[in-house]
Scaffold this active site. Structure first.
Site, PDB file in Angstrom:
ATOM      1  N   SER A   1      34.718 -43.766   7.765  1.00  0.00           N
ATOM      2  CA  SER A   1      34.819 -44.829   6.756  1.00  0.00           C
ATOM      3  C   SER A   1      35.787 -44.464   5.651  1.00  0.00           C
ATOM      4  CB  SER A   1      33.428 -45.053   6.155  1.00  0.00           C
ATOM      5  OG  SER A   1      33.532 -45.849   5.005  1.00  0.00           O
TER       6      SER A   1
ATOM      7  N   TYR B   1      25.818 -43.029   1.527  1.00  0.00           N
ATOM      8  CA  TYR B   1      26.412 -43.505   2.785  1.00  0.00           C
ATOM      9  C   TYR B   1      27.754 -42.820   3.029  1.00  0.00           C
ATOM     10  CZ  TYR B   1      29.557 -46.376   5.538  1.00  0.00           C
ATOM     11  OH  TYR B   1      30.508 -46.777   6.422  1.00  0.00           O
TER      12      TYR B   1
ATOM     13  N   LYS C   1      29.031 -39.870   5.914  1.00  0.00           N
ATOM     14  CA  LYS C   1      30.182 -39.957   6.829  1.00  0.00           C
ATOM     15  C   LYS C   1      31.108 -38.756   6.638  1.00  0.00           C
ATOM     16  CE  LYS C   1      29.358 -43.758   9.081  1.00  0.00           C
ATOM     17  NZ  LYS C   1      29.282 -43.850  10.552  1.00  0.00           N
TER      18      LYS C   1
HETATM   19  C1  UD1 Z   1      31.424 -50.412   2.037  1.00  0.00           C
HETATM   20  C2  UD1 Z   1      32.122 -49.117   2.202  1.00  0.00           C
HETATM   21  C3  UD1 Z   1      32.944 -49.177   3.461  1.00  0.00           C
HETATM   22  C4  UD1 Z   1      32.069 -49.517   4.640  1.00  0.00           C
HETATM   23  C5  UD1 Z   1      31.329 -50.791   4.389  1.00  0.00           C
HETATM   24  C6  UD1 Z   1      30.346 -50.959   5.518  1.00  0.00           C
HETATM   25  C7  UD1 Z   1      32.610 -48.128   0.012  1.00  0.00           C
HETATM   26  C8  UD1 Z   1      33.561 -48.078  -1.133  1.00  0.00           C
HETATM   27  N1  UD1 Z   1      32.969 -48.906   1.044  1.00  0.00           N
HETATM   28  O1  UD1 Z   1      32.441 -51.349   1.798  1.00  0.00           O
HETATM   29  O2  UD1 Z   1      33.533 -47.941   3.685  1.00  0.00           O
HETATM   30  O3  UD1 Z   1      32.852 -49.649   5.785  1.00  0.00           O
HETATM   31  O4  UD1 Z   1      30.631 -50.726   3.153  1.00  0.00           O
HETATM   32  O5  UD1 Z   1      29.419 -51.893   5.280  1.00  0.00           O
HETATM   33  O6  UD1 Z   1      31.611 -47.456  -0.016  1.00  0.00           O
HETATM   34  N2  UD1 Z   1      31.065 -58.031  -3.013  1.00  0.00           N
HETATM   35  C9  UD1 Z   1      30.798 -59.084  -3.842  1.00  0.00           C
HETATM   36  N3  UD1 Z   1      29.697 -59.860  -3.558  1.00  0.00           N
HETATM   37  C10 UD1 Z   1      28.873 -59.603  -2.498  1.00  0.00           C
HETATM   38  C11 UD1 Z   1      29.164 -58.519  -1.656  1.00  0.00           C
HETATM   39  C12 UD1 Z   1      30.263 -57.734  -1.949  1.00  0.00           C
HETATM   40  O7  UD1 Z   1      31.511 -59.332  -4.812  1.00  0.00           O
HETATM   41  O8  UD1 Z   1      27.901 -60.332  -2.316  1.00  0.00           O
HETATM   42  C13 UD1 Z   1      32.277 -57.232  -3.270  1.00  0.00           C
HETATM   43  C14 UD1 Z   1      32.011 -55.758  -3.468  1.00  0.00           C
HETATM   44  O9  UD1 Z   1      31.818 -55.454  -4.797  1.00  0.00           O
HETATM   45  C15 UD1 Z   1      33.292 -55.168  -2.913  1.00  0.00           C
HETATM   46  C16 UD1 Z   1      33.781 -56.163  -1.864  1.00  0.00           C
HETATM   47  O10 UD1 Z   1      33.083 -57.365  -2.135  1.00  0.00           O
HETATM   48  O11 UD1 Z   1      34.257 -55.116  -3.910  1.00  0.00           O
HETATM   49  C17 UD1 Z   1      33.457 -55.735  -0.466  1.00  0.00           C
HETATM   50  O12 UD1 Z   1      32.089 -55.361  -0.407  1.00  0.00           O
HETATM   51  P1  UD1 Z   1      31.368 -54.997   0.954  1.00  0.00           P
HETATM   52  O13 UD1 Z   1      31.677 -56.026   1.954  1.00  0.00           O
HETATM   53  O14 UD1 Z   1      29.950 -54.704   0.654  1.00  0.00           O
HETATM   54  O15 UD1 Z   1      32.104 -53.684   1.420  1.00  0.00           O
HETATM   55  P2  UD1 Z   1      32.417 -52.330   0.610  1.00  0.00           P
HETATM   56  O16 UD1 Z   1      31.341 -51.996  -0.335  1.00  0.00           O
HETATM   57  O17 UD1 Z   1      33.812 -52.405   0.110  1.00  0.00           O
END
Ligand code: UD1
Length: 341
Positions: free
Chosen positions: A128, A152, A156
């Protein structure tokens, strides 16, 4: 095309695992899946079979179960392994860190032991980009320092170190750890997609469930980040490109022994608000958003430098954010309640 092999896919009913199974089957490989359905359903594998017209061998169980895994290697001539089975929600990992260590690291250790005993040397490991943590400089190449910010991501990172130790002791091992950025989207057929159990943690399944009316509005976690529009920036990568990357990686395991770490990303950063906008255009639906506090464990921006695999394998992603949104939306519309719809 690389020589067809029999590939063990752990976590093969999950989001990336099921798309990878399709890619492998379509390219002549045989696929054996081990999955405990803790965050997936057998319906996903039925879809894989429907899409490809080929059979998947399913063994239901936990990868930490060495006896079960030993039977899988004894009963099928496994040539290569892709190891997806893991827990992957950042927020949850802060609530139940020990479960993350137990499953993510425990399953990797068990798998390596059983592979060693069975004389199987070829492994693609699901790693990841979260390993890079709060990046100082973008885009991130594979030499960027590791600075994981949550259990998490740390699990990894430790798995990669376990792989390095195993490769040092067993020089016949050939391992590629693929650090994915943010896989989203769905199979263009609309038959296969992301189908999390419960309320989604990740942004795209949350977005599509708002668009279809299952959830009211998308929380935007933080609008005061040091990014152009204040929301977090990520490198979203189409799950079919990620699946294709695994197929290509399997074909390159024989290039050299030992552990290699490679990014799977596009090199393009997209903010949460830009993603919502792209989704609205692709779907023709308005998606209400609710700016909310930052989510703990999040970092402002992660974008890949994907040039190493481009140079080495001549491989790059082919699908843009518009395609990711259109495909995710098609899956959600055709399957409002997931694969079991
Ligand atoms: C995280 C991990 C990534 C992993 C993935 C697997 C980190 C930095 N990244 O990705 O390596 O592959 O999980 O599940 O640890 N967001 C919103 N609203 C929501 C959900 C998310 O605004 O309801 C935003 C989050 O703040 C983030 C982006 O959308 O900025 C993506 O979020 P998400 O899809 O959860 O993935 P990551 O946290 O980036």
């Amino acid at each position: 095309m690389a020589h067809p092999t029999t590939v063990l896919v752990t976590g093969g009913a999950g989001f990336i695992g099921s798309h990878t199974a399709v890619e492998l089957l379509e390219n002549g490989h045989d696929v054996v899946v081990v999955d405990d359905f803790s965050n997936s359903t057998p319906a996903a594998l039925e879809r894989v079979q429907k899409l490809t017209g080929r059979r998947v061998t399913l063994v239901e169980g936990d990868v930490r179960d060495r006896a079960l895994l030993g039977e899988v290697f004894a009963g099928h001539r496994i040539h290569q392994v892709v190891h997806f089975a893991a827990k992957k929600a950042v927020g949850e990992s802060m609530q139940i860190p020990l479960e993350y260590w137990d499953l993510n690291v425990g399953a990797t250790v068990a798998l390596l032991q059983v592979m060693r005993d069975a004389g199987v040397t070829d492994l693609v490991f699901s790693s990841s980009c979260s390993i890079y943590g709060d990046a100082q400089r973008l885009p991130l190449d594979e030499d960027a320092p590791a600075a994981p910010t949550n259990p998490y991501a740390r699990s990894k990172w430790v798995c990669e170190q376990v792989l390095a130790d195993a490769c040092a002791r067993h020089p016949e091992l050939r391992v590629l750890a693929l650090r994915y950025f943010n896989p989203i989207g769905a199979h263009p057929s609309g038959l296969l997609g992301e189908d999390p159990l419960g309320v989604p943690n990740n942004v795209m399944p949350y977005l599509t469930q708002v668009a279809v009316g299952r959830l009211e509005r998308l929380p935007v976690y933080g609008t005061d980040y040091p990014t152009p529009d204040g929301s977090c920036v990520r490198d979203y990568v189409h799950v079919v490109d990620v699946a294709d990357g695994h197929r290509v990686a399997l074909g390159h395991l024989a290039d050299t022994p030992g552990l290699r770490v490679r990014n799977l990303g596009t090199g393009v950063g997209t903010s949460v608000l830009e993603l919502v906008n792209a989704f609205e255009q692709a779907s023709g639906r308005r998606v209400p958003v609710a700016p909310t506090d930052r989510r703990s464990g999040d970092v402002p921006a992660l974008v890949a430098d994907p040039s190493l695999v481009a140079r080495e394998w001549g491989w790059r992603t082919r699908r843009d954010v518009a395609a990711m949104c259109a495909d995710a939306w098609r899956f959600q519309q055709l399957n409002p309640f997931g694969h079991a719809s």
